[in-house]
Design an enzyme around this catalytic site. Sequence first.
Site, PDB file in Angstrom:
ATOM      1  N   CYS A   8       0.861  -1.178   0.000  1.00  0.00           N
ATOM      2  CA  CYS A   8       0.000   0.000   0.000  1.00  0.00           C
ATOM      3  C   CYS A   8       0.905   1.237   0.000  1.00  0.00           C
ATOM      4  CB  CYS A   8      -0.902  -0.050   1.213  1.00  0.00           C
ATOM      5  SG  CYS A   8      -2.440   0.854   0.987  1.00  0.00           S
ATOM      6  N   CYS A  80      -4.380  -0.294  -2.731  1.00  0.00           N
ATOM      7  CA  CYS A  80      -4.839   1.089  -2.803  1.00  0.00           C
ATOM      8  C   CYS A  80      -4.850   1.662  -4.211  1.00  0.00           C
ATOM      9  CB  CYS A  80      -3.964   1.950  -1.908  1.00  0.00           C
ATOM     10  SG  CYS A  80      -2.219   1.873  -2.344  1.00  0.00           S
TER      11      CYS A  80
END
Length: 130
Positions: A8, A80
């Site tokens: 992420c 993400c």
Amino acid sequence: MKRIMFVCKKNSARSQMAEGFAKALGGEKFEITSSGLEASQIRPEAIAAMQEVGIDISHHTSKALSDFHYEDFDIVVSLCGCGISLPPRWWTREVFEDWELDDPAENPAIFPRVRDELKERVQKLLNSLN
């Protein structure tokens, strides 16, 4: 043994929760870690959200992706939408997925929802690898 990397932006929430679920749900069958495009601090809301479901991630530390080598991993999951920001060699692993989950750091009220989505997706991923 398959090695899984959850990645992420800052390795502070989503990737940490995914690592926690993966270790709890299939840790004996896989080597699991997480990292961020940059390292930071684990968000206390992530720790609390996972404690609510009986998983302790308070001992986790935030790690930078640059500390790892892509060839050491079979499965890479971006949480993400940051897959586009990963060096291309990370996309070429046996399995690469980009889940594009909402960032609870921007809205802490959604930590439980994102946590529950992560549990479902991690379980589905682990089942597909068996």
